[in-house]
Design a protein around this motif. Structure first.
Motif, PDB file in Angstrom:
ATOM      1  N   TYR A  12       0.824  -1.206   0.000  1.00  0.00           N
ATOM      2  CA  TYR A  12       0.000   0.000   0.000  1.00  0.00           C
ATOM      3  C   TYR A  12       0.860   1.260   0.000  1.00  0.00           C
ATOM      4  CZ  TYR A  12      -2.883   3.753   1.915  1.00  0.00           C
ATOM      5  OH  TYR A  12      -3.501   4.969   2.127  1.00  0.00           O
ATOM      6  N   GLU A  13       1.866   1.300   0.861  1.00  0.00           N
ATOM      7  CA  GLU A  13       2.703   2.494   0.981  1.00  0.00           C
ATOM      8  C   GLU A  13       3.459   2.776  -0.324  1.00  0.00           C
ATOM      9  OE1 GLU A  13       2.735   4.676   3.243  1.00  0.00           O
ATOM     10  OE2 GLU A  13       1.610   3.675   4.825  1.00  0.00           O
ATOM     11  N   LYS A  14       3.886   1.745  -0.999  1.00  0.00           N
ATOM     12  CA  LYS A  14       4.672   1.937  -2.214  1.00  0.00           C
ATOM     13  C   LYS A  14       3.806   2.284  -3.418  1.00  0.00           C
ATOM     14  CE  LYS A  14       8.625   0.054  -4.670  1.00  0.00           C
ATOM     15  NZ  LYS A  14       9.682  -0.990  -4.662  1.00  0.00           N
ATOM     16  N   HIS A  15       2.580   1.776  -3.443  1.00  0.00           N
ATOM     17  CA  HIS A  15       1.760   1.920  -4.651  1.00  0.00           C
ATOM     18  C   HIS A  15       0.403   2.572  -4.370  1.00  0.00           C
ATOM     19  CE1 HIS A  15       4.732  -0.535  -6.665  1.00  0.00           C
ATOM     20  NE2 HIS A  15       4.518  -1.529  -5.828  1.00  0.00           N
ATOM     21  N   LYS A  16       0.273   3.336  -3.286  1.00  0.00           N
ATOM     22  CA  LYS A  16      -1.039   3.879  -2.928  1.00  0.00           C
ATOM     23  C   LYS A  16      -1.581   4.870  -3.951  1.00  0.00           C
ATOM     24  CE  LYS A  16       1.099   7.026   0.447  1.00  0.00           C
ATOM     25  NZ  LYS A  16       1.152   7.333   1.903  1.00  0.00           N
ATOM     26  N   ASP A  17      -0.716   5.466  -4.748  1.00  0.00           N
ATOM     27  CA  ASP A  17      -1.192   6.373  -5.793  1.00  0.00           C
ATOM     28  C   ASP A  17      -1.980   5.630  -6.865  1.00  0.00           C
ATOM     29  OD1 ASP A  17       0.016   8.475  -4.502  1.00  0.00           O
ATOM     30  OD2 ASP A  17       1.749   8.589  -5.829  1.00  0.00           O
ATOM     31  N   TRP A  18      -1.809   4.307  -6.935  1.00  0.00           N
ATOM     32  CA  TRP A  18      -2.492   3.515  -7.963  1.00  0.00           C
ATOM     33  C   TRP A  18      -3.780   2.872  -7.451  1.00  0.00           C
ATOM     34  CZ3 TRP A  18       2.452   0.369  -9.673  1.00  0.00           C
ATOM     35  CH2 TRP A  18       3.365   1.257 -10.270  1.00  0.00           C
ATOM     36  N   ILE A  19      -4.129   3.107  -6.184  1.00  0.00           N
ATOM     37  CA  ILE A  19      -5.375   2.556  -5.649  1.00  0.00           C
ATOM     38  C   ILE A  19      -6.546   3.055  -6.492  1.00  0.00           C
ATOM     39  CG2 ILE A  19      -6.963   2.636  -3.672  1.00  0.00           C
ATOM     40  CD1 ILE A  19      -4.629   0.810  -3.153  1.00  0.00           C
ATOM     41  N   LEU A  20      -7.495   2.157  -6.773  1.00  0.00           N
ATOM     42  CA  LEU A  20      -8.680   2.540  -7.540  1.00  0.00           C
ATOM     43  C   LEU A  20      -9.469   3.582  -6.761  1.00  0.00           C
ATOM     44  CD1 LEU A  20     -10.290   1.818 -10.155  1.00  0.00           C
ATOM     45  CD2 LEU A  20     -11.616   0.248  -8.714  1.00  0.00           C
ATOM     46  N   ASP A  21      -9.730   4.708  -7.385  1.00  0.00           N
ATOM     47  CA  ASP A  21     -10.387   5.820  -6.694  1.00  0.00           C
ATOM     48  C   ASP A  21     -11.736   5.423  -6.106  1.00  0.00           C
ATOM     49  OD1 ASP A  21      -8.344   7.640  -7.062  1.00  0.00           O
ATOM     50  OD2 ASP A  21      -9.161   8.446  -8.937  1.00  0.00           O
ATOM     51  N   TYR A  22     -12.463   4.566  -6.774  1.00  0.00           N
ATOM     52  CA  TYR A  22     -13.783   4.148  -6.297  1.00  0.00           C
ATOM     53  C   TYR A  22     -13.698   3.521  -4.906  1.00  0.00           C
ATOM     54  CZ  TYR A  22     -18.322   1.810  -6.223  1.00  0.00           C
ATOM     55  OH  TYR A  22     -19.585   1.384  -5.871  1.00  0.00           O
ATOM     56  N   ASP A  23     -12.599   2.808  -4.627  1.00  0.00           N
ATOM     57  CA  ASP A  23     -12.445   2.105  -3.339  1.00  0.00           C
ATOM     58  C   ASP A  23     -11.420   2.770  -2.430  1.00  0.00           C
ATOM     59  OD1 ASP A  23     -14.202  -0.227  -3.906  1.00  0.00           O
ATOM     60  OD2 ASP A  23     -12.751  -0.556  -5.511  1.00  0.00           O
ATOM     61  N   ARG A  24     -10.912   3.922  -2.826  1.00  0.00           N
ATOM     62  CA  ARG A  24      -9.818   4.552  -2.086  1.00  0.00           C
ATOM     63  C   ARG A  24     -10.198   4.859  -0.635  1.00  0.00           C
ATOM     64  NH1 ARG A  24      -5.096   6.759  -3.280  1.00  0.00           N
ATOM     65  NH2 ARG A  24      -5.459   6.528  -5.523  1.00  0.00           N
ATOM     66  N   GLU A  25     -11.337   5.448  -0.412  1.00  0.00           N
ATOM     67  CA  GLU A  25     -11.729   5.819   0.950  1.00  0.00           C
ATOM     68  C   GLU A  25     -11.809   4.600   1.858  1.00  0.00           C
ATOM     69  OE1 GLU A  25     -15.334   8.184   3.325  1.00  0.00           O
ATOM     70  OE2 GLU A  25     -15.349   8.050   1.137  1.00  0.00           O
ATOM     71  N   GLN A  26     -12.424   3.537   1.359  1.00  0.00           N
ATOM     72  CA  GLN A  26     -12.537   2.301   2.148  1.00  0.00           C
ATOM     73  C   GLN A  26     -11.171   1.727   2.479  1.00  0.00           C
ATOM     74  OE1 GLN A  26     -14.877  -0.755   0.227  1.00  0.00           O
ATOM     75  NE2 GLN A  26     -14.076  -2.369   1.555  1.00  0.00           N
ATOM     76  N   ILE A  27     -10.261   1.742   1.510  1.00  0.00           N
ATOM     77  CA  ILE A  27      -8.934   1.165   1.711  1.00  0.00           C
ATOM     78  C   ILE A  27      -8.092   2.030   2.643  1.00  0.00           C
ATOM     79  CG2 ILE A  27      -6.746   0.659   0.533  1.00  0.00           C
ATOM     80  CD1 ILE A  27      -8.475  -0.202  -1.899  1.00  0.00           C
ATOM     81  N   GLU A  28      -8.138   3.330   2.477  1.00  0.00           N
ATOM     82  CA  GLU A  28      -7.333   4.214   3.312  1.00  0.00           C
ATOM     83  C   GLU A  28      -7.710   4.106   4.787  1.00  0.00           C
ATOM     84  OE1 GLU A  28      -7.754   8.049   1.511  1.00  0.00           O
ATOM     85  OE2 GLU A  28      -6.066   7.717   0.124  1.00  0.00           O
ATOM     86  N   LYS A  29      -8.957   3.816   5.077  1.00  0.00           N
ATOM     87  CA  LYS A  29      -9.403   3.648   6.471  1.00  0.00           C
ATOM     88  C   LYS A  29      -8.693   2.485   7.162  1.00  0.00           C
ATOM     89  CE  LYS A  29     -14.052   5.613   6.001  1.00  0.00           C
ATOM     90  NZ  LYS A  29     -15.504   5.310   5.985  1.00  0.00           N
ATOM     91  N   LEU A  30      -8.276   1.496   6.384  1.00  0.00           N
ATOM     92  CA  LEU A  30      -7.591   0.337   6.956  1.00  0.00           C
ATOM     93  C   LEU A  30      -6.198   0.684   7.464  1.00  0.00           C
ATOM     94  CD1 LEU A  30      -8.418  -2.369   4.227  1.00  0.00           C
ATOM     95  CD2 LEU A  30      -9.437  -2.189   6.493  1.00  0.00           C
ATOM     96  N   PHE A  31      -5.597   1.753   6.909  1.00  0.00           N
ATOM     97  CA  PHE A  31      -4.202   2.046   7.212  1.00  0.00           C
ATOM     98  C   PHE A  31      -4.031   3.302   8.057  1.00  0.00           C
ATOM     99  CE2 PHE A  31      -4.322  -0.510   3.376  1.00  0.00           C
ATOM    100  CZ  PHE A  31      -3.375  -1.474   3.661  1.00  0.00           C
ATOM    101  N   VAL A  32      -5.104   3.763   8.656  1.00  0.00           N
ATOM    102  CA  VAL A  32      -5.023   4.931   9.541  1.00  0.00           C
ATOM    103  C   VAL A  32      -4.237   4.574  10.801  1.00  0.00           C
ATOM    104  CG1 VAL A  32      -6.347   6.522  10.967  1.00  0.00           C
ATOM    105  CG2 VAL A  32      -7.153   5.911   8.685  1.00  0.00           C
TER     106      VAL A  32
END
Length: 216
Positions: free
Chosen positions: A196-216
């Motif tokens: 995630y840290e290395k490739h977070k710019d490539w996260i699909l925008d549709y799911d970005r909010e859900q995924i970012e919550k996991l790494f808070v």
């Protein structure tokens, strides 16, 4: 001593008990990443170069050459169709021999009420470094574009094949579903964090909010 088939089933039962190995992998898992592989105008050479650049970078971040892997090839069973030793995927394995393949069938994987929903499955246990992963990923990217090669099929037919890379050491699963995207799931967040840290710019925008919550 367990067979590869038994090891494979036991591994999923022990570490991914609630996960059905099917697409979309991301939406079937508690801990996952969904990446957008698309850059620019579809169906240009530059487009496919970017797809493979991203997919390869993610794969190489998730798999070391020495990692033990289950390579899983899944295909819809239509009439007498079966997975053959001459399959394109098997040709991408260094020093491959037919005795490595274990064959299974899954019924009702996508529709439990459909008796014709049958998947042929081939499972090989090997080290990641034996897989020509870049060519496999390229074939997956090409699967919806009948004029492009290499392909998962030997002809111009759009493929129903699915490929799953299961990292036994890291307890992680990667599935590139087509040229649009790629899912990585694991048994815990910390396994996914470096990816995630290395490739977070490539996260699909549709799911970005859900995924970012996991790494808070």
């Amino acid at each position: 001593m367990q067979t590869t088939k038994q090891e494979y089933r036991q591994f999923l039962q022990d570490h991914f008990k609630r996960l059905n190995l099917r697409a979309p992998l991301f939406y079937n898992s508690d801990f996952g990443l969904r990446f957008d592989l698309q850059v620019g105008e579809t169906n240009t050479e530059k487009y496919f170069q970017n797809v493979i650049r991203r997919a390869t970078a993610i794969f190489q971040n998730a798999f070391d050459d020495s990692d033990n892997v289950f390579l899983v090839l899944m295909d819809y069973k239509y009439k007498r169709r079966k997975i053959r030793f001459s399959n394109f995927i098997f040709k991408q394995i260094q020093n491959f021999h037919t005795g490595e393949i274990n064959f299974l069938k899954e019924i009702g994987l996508y529709d439990p009420h459909d008796k014709f929903d049958i998947r042929n499955i081939g499972v090989i246990k090997l080290t990641s470094g034996r897989i020509n992963h870049k060519t496999v990923l390229l074939a997956i990217a090409n699967q919806d574009f009948p004029s492009r090669f290499p392909r998962l099929e030997n002809n111009h037919i759009i493929s129903s094949k699915e490929i799953y890379f299961i990292n036994i050491n890291k307890k992680l699963i990667l599935n590139m579903y087509d040229d649009r995207g790629l899912d990585v799931v694991a048994t815990d967040i910390e396994t996914l964090r470096p990816i995630y840290e290395k490739h977070k710019d490539w996260i699909l925008d549709y799911d970005r909010e859900q995924i970012e919550k996991l790494f808070v």
